[in-house]
Write a protein that holds these residues in place. Sequence first.
Motif, short mmCIF file in Angstrom:
data_model
loop_
_atom_site.label_atom_id
_atom_site.label_comp_id
_atom_site.label_asym_id
_atom_site.label_seq_id
_atom_site.Cartn_x
_atom_site.Cartn_y
_atom_site.Cartn_z
N ASP A 181 0.84 -1.10 0.15
CA ASP A 181 -0.02 -0.04 -0.01
C ASP A 181 0.83 1.19 0.12
O ASP A 181 0.27 2.17 -0.34
CB ASP A 181 -0.88 -0.10 1.05
N GLU A 182 2.27 1.13 0.30
CA GLU A 182 2.86 2.27 0.50
C GLU A 182 4.08 2.37 -0.72
O GLU A 182 4.92 3.27 -0.64
CB GLU A 182 3.73 2.19 1.95
N THR A 183 3.79 1.82 -1.70
CA THR A 183 4.96 1.67 -2.81
C THR A 183 4.79 3.04 -3.52
O THR A 183 5.83 3.33 -4.14
CB THR A 183 4.63 0.63 -3.76
N ILE A 184 3.84 3.68 -3.55
CA ILE A 184 3.76 4.99 -4.25
C ILE A 184 4.01 6.08 -3.24
O ILE A 184 3.45 6.08 -2.28
CB ILE A 184 2.42 5.13 -5.05
N GLY A 185 5.25 6.87 -3.79
CA GLY A 185 5.15 8.09 -2.99
C GLY A 185 6.33 8.07 -1.86
O GLY A 185 6.16 8.96 -0.91
N MET A 191 12.07 1.26 1.81
CA MET A 191 11.17 0.23 1.50
C MET A 191 11.87 -0.88 1.13
O MET A 191 11.47 -2.26 1.48
CB MET A 191 10.24 0.57 0.29
N LEU A 192 12.86 -1.11 0.47
CA LEU A 192 13.68 -2.03 -0.17
C LEU A 192 14.35 -2.72 1.00
O LEU A 192 14.45 -3.89 1.04
CB LEU A 192 14.77 -1.80 -1.06
N ASP A 193 14.91 -1.95 2.05
CA ASP A 193 15.44 -2.44 3.21
C ASP A 193 14.46 -3.09 3.92
O ASP A 193 14.62 -4.33 4.54
CB ASP A 193 16.13 -1.16 4.01
N LYS A 194 13.09 -2.55 4.21
CA LYS A 194 12.23 -3.50 4.62
C LYS A 194 11.83 -4.72 4.10
O LYS A 194 11.67 -5.58 4.72
CB LYS A 194 11.18 -2.57 4.97
#
Length: 336
Positions: A181-185, A191-194
Amino acid sequence: MKEEVLNDDSGAHLPLLFGRVLDGEGGGRPIDWDEVQRWNPTAAEPVLWIHLLRTHLGVQEWLEDWLELTEPTAELLTSDATRPRAFREGHSLVATLRGINFNPGAEPEDMVSMQLWSDGVRVVTLRRLPLQTPRIVCNEIDSGMGPNDAGALVTALTEHMIDRMSHSIIDMNDMIDELEDETIGNDTGEMLDKIVAVRRNCLALKRHMSPQHEALTSIANSAPAWFEEHDRREIAETIARLRRHLDDLDISKESAVVLQDDIRARAAANTQKTQYLLTIVAGIFLPLSFITGLLGINVGDIPLAAPGSHGFWIIVLMCLCIFAAEIMVARRLKWL
């Protein structure tokens, strides 16, 4: 429930963290270290369970003397060899199992091992780091809702250990859903680290849980006769649940890979788009830069350089016309 660490007369800690004598009806009573040495089964109190700290000095020797275990078995129960396994030794069951480490500051892939030995009358569990599963079963016994024999106790321990794994797996699935849900913006690097952390957790849990599946299967297939048929059915259900958890780990890992590829593809597309726009801008301004650079060289006979020729405004008008023509061409070619 806090573990009851018993002390001897000298004040030194004993290996007994807690102990319970089962009454055969789902309940039990606490037992201290001195009474453990003298305990014998009766019809009213058929099973003894003690939970020990395996790193305590002298535990291996005590196991060899009191339980009459062979040296290799006693060494296995007190060693740091924590790969899940289970086997039958005469009328006894020996097992090493692993559970999720829920201690403060621990990561899900940090597993905690529990060694187990039982002859159907006595059940001995050992651990090095705190493990919540024995405490949960002990609470059930104290409330009168616990296992009523050794086989049911072994089954309860394995069931709770596997059930607690589901919490970590659900948390990872929820994290993947949130990341989707958080891929945009959002910051791509964060995010890649998570996602990498989720994949690492999945791989670690899968690596540890696969041998546990084999250990539980060995218990179901080759446990001694005191491990009754209903206990084998319960273990079979636990094995099926563990199998589903392993499948969920595979799904979580694949979902993380797909999400990671999607984020990288979006980042690459954004980079390509930026590079494309910069290329168009550079292409538009290249002729203009060439003209202004050519007319800016410091040599004689430069056209329109004579006083009163309005050369500057003519060059500006020429550049504007070239710029407009380039924009029209770019639009027609669908570059813009």
